[in-house]
Motif scaffolding. Structure first.
Motif, PDB file in Angstrom:
ATOM      1  N   UNK A  56      15.257   2.780 -17.540  1.00 19.45           N
ATOM      2  CA  UNK A  56      15.759   2.458 -16.933  1.00 19.45           C
ATOM      3  C   UNK A  56      15.864   1.720 -18.917  1.00 19.45           C
ATOM      4  N   UNK A  57      15.001   1.320 -19.587  1.00 14.72           N
ATOM      5  CA  UNK A  57      15.405   0.697 -20.467  1.00 14.72           C
ATOM      6  C   UNK A  57      14.174   1.229 -21.566  1.00 14.72           C
ATOM      7  N   UNK A  58      14.871   1.191 -23.119  1.00 13.80           N
ATOM      8  CA  UNK A  58      13.933   1.724 -24.283  1.00 13.80           C
ATOM      9  C   UNK A  58      13.992   0.774 -25.922  1.00 13.80           C
ATOM     10  N   UNK A  59      12.747   0.203 -25.912  1.00 11.16           N
ATOM     11  CA  UNK A  59      12.825  -0.591 -27.247  1.00 11.16           C
ATOM     12  C   UNK A  59      12.059   0.525 -28.008  1.00 11.16           C
ATOM     13  N   UNK A  82      20.525   8.016 -20.713  1.00  6.63           N
ATOM     14  CA  UNK A  82      21.706   6.835 -19.600  1.00  6.63           C
ATOM     15  C   UNK A  82      20.655   5.341 -20.316  1.00  6.63           C
ATOM     16  N   UNK A  83      19.214   5.908 -20.417  1.00  3.68           N
ATOM     17  CA  UNK A  83      18.621   4.216 -20.415  1.00  3.68           C
ATOM     18  C   UNK A  83      19.552   3.208 -21.378  1.00  3.68           C
ATOM     19  N   UNK A 126      18.425  -4.585 -18.396  1.00  2.00           N
ATOM     20  CA  UNK A 126      17.783  -3.824 -17.583  1.00  2.00           C
ATOM     21  C   UNK A 126      18.714  -4.632 -16.384  1.00  2.00           C
ATOM     22  N   UNK A 127      19.324  -5.659 -15.996  1.00  2.00           N
ATOM     23  CA  UNK A 127      20.652  -5.968 -15.459  1.00  2.00           C
ATOM     24  C   UNK A 127      21.697  -4.906 -15.568  1.00  2.00           C
ATOM     25  N   UNK A 132      25.159  -0.423 -13.629  1.00  2.00           N
ATOM     26  CA  UNK A 132      26.142   0.724 -13.896  1.00  2.00           C
ATOM     27  C   UNK A 132      25.756   1.839 -13.209  1.00  2.00           C
ATOM     28  N   UNK A 133      23.933   1.857 -12.490  1.00  2.00           N
ATOM     29  CA  UNK A 133      23.529   3.160 -11.993  1.00  2.00           C
ATOM     30  C   UNK A 133      23.861   2.864 -10.710  1.00  2.00           C
ATOM     31  N   UNK A 134      24.439   4.605  -9.944  1.00  2.00           N
ATOM     32  CA  UNK A 134      24.936   4.430  -8.789  1.00  2.00           C
ATOM     33  C   UNK A 134      24.171   4.869  -7.796  1.00  2.00           C
ATOM     34  N   UNK A 135      22.479   4.576  -8.272  1.00  2.00           N
ATOM     35  CA  UNK A 135      21.678   4.674  -7.051  1.00  2.00           C
ATOM     36  C   UNK A 135      20.355   4.029  -7.589  1.00  2.00           C
ATOM     37  N   UNK A 136      19.765   2.987  -6.705  1.00  2.00           N
ATOM     38  CA  UNK A 136      18.667   1.823  -7.412  1.00  2.00           C
ATOM     39  C   UNK A 136      17.348   2.063  -6.840  1.00  2.00           C
TER      40      UNK A 136
END
Length: 227
Positions: A56-59, A82-83, A126-127, A132-136
């Motif tokens: 979901x996220x990259x730092x 898309x992360x 993350x939120x 914006x995701x189509x699937x959770x």
């Protein structure tokens, strides 16, 4: 590379940082915040993980051995990753920030930084990704936001009513949060003052998806569970 032990629905975070003290420290910090964390010590390893695993996220550190942080980001974006990406850098120049944002970064934080600010920014990204995701993800299953249905691990799908979907979506968007009945009533059932309606629809979801789909946190409210 290190990975945290976390729940199936934990948001997945990749940290690409070559500093031998900062990298493990951030990895442990976000693991304690409930993230499933992978740590890469250079750009090449970060590229491999970013292309082979869903995050979901990259730092990402700006200056990395092997592949520079901005080059890493560019390669990931060209491969349709898309992360959400936050760039960490000691380069606080205005033009560097513009380069990072134009290169596909979603946020930019200059070293030295406050830990609580970094955590808050990653939480916000993350939120954004989830909304914006189509699937959770819900445990081993997924909530399809467009079709209003839950896809189970065996390939079957469970259709939800509009109210069931709205309730499950509210819980799934913030998997680490415990939602009070009052909050869920105001968010999902704004046309009624009866909080008991929340309990009724939690019962409907459990009947369709299993008792673990929605967890009761006694004295507080409800939280997304697993399928």
């Amino acid at each position: 590379m290190t990975a945290s032990i976390s729940t199936p629905s934990a948001p997945k975070l990749l940290i690409v940082e070559d500093d031998r003290e900062l990298g493990p420290m951030l990895s442990g910090l976000f693991a304690s915040e409930g993230y499933a964390v992978d740590l890469a010590a250079d750009g090449q390893q970060g590229l491999h993980l970013g292309l082979s695993r869903p995050y979901q996220v990259m730092v990402v550190d700006r200056r990395l051995p092997g592949i520079d942080g901005l080059e890493l980001l560019g390669r990931l974006r060209r491969r349709a990753v898309t992360a959400r990406v936050l760039i960490l850098t000691a380069l606080g120049d205005h033009h560097e920030r513009v380069r990072g944002l134009d290169g596909g970064a979603d946020d930019y934080l200059v070293k030295p930084f406050h830990i609580d600010e970094l955590v808050a920014r990653v939480r916000a990204l993350t939120r954004r990704f989830a909304e914006e995701a189509k699937q959770l993800p819900i445990g081993t299953g997924r909530l399809d936001v467009e079709l209003h249905q839950v896809e189970l691990v065996d390939g079957s799908a469970v259709q939800l009513s509009p109210r069931e979907f709205d309730l499950l979506l509210t819980l799934a968007l913030r998997p680490r949060s415990v939602h009070s009945r009052a909050h869920l009533r105001a968010r999902v059932f704004a046309d009624t003052s009866a909080e008991s309606l929340v309990d009724t629809y939690v019962y409907y979801l459990r009947r369709k998806l299993g008792r673990e789909a929605v967890l009761t946190v006694h004295g507080y409210g409800y939280q997304i569970g697993t399928l």
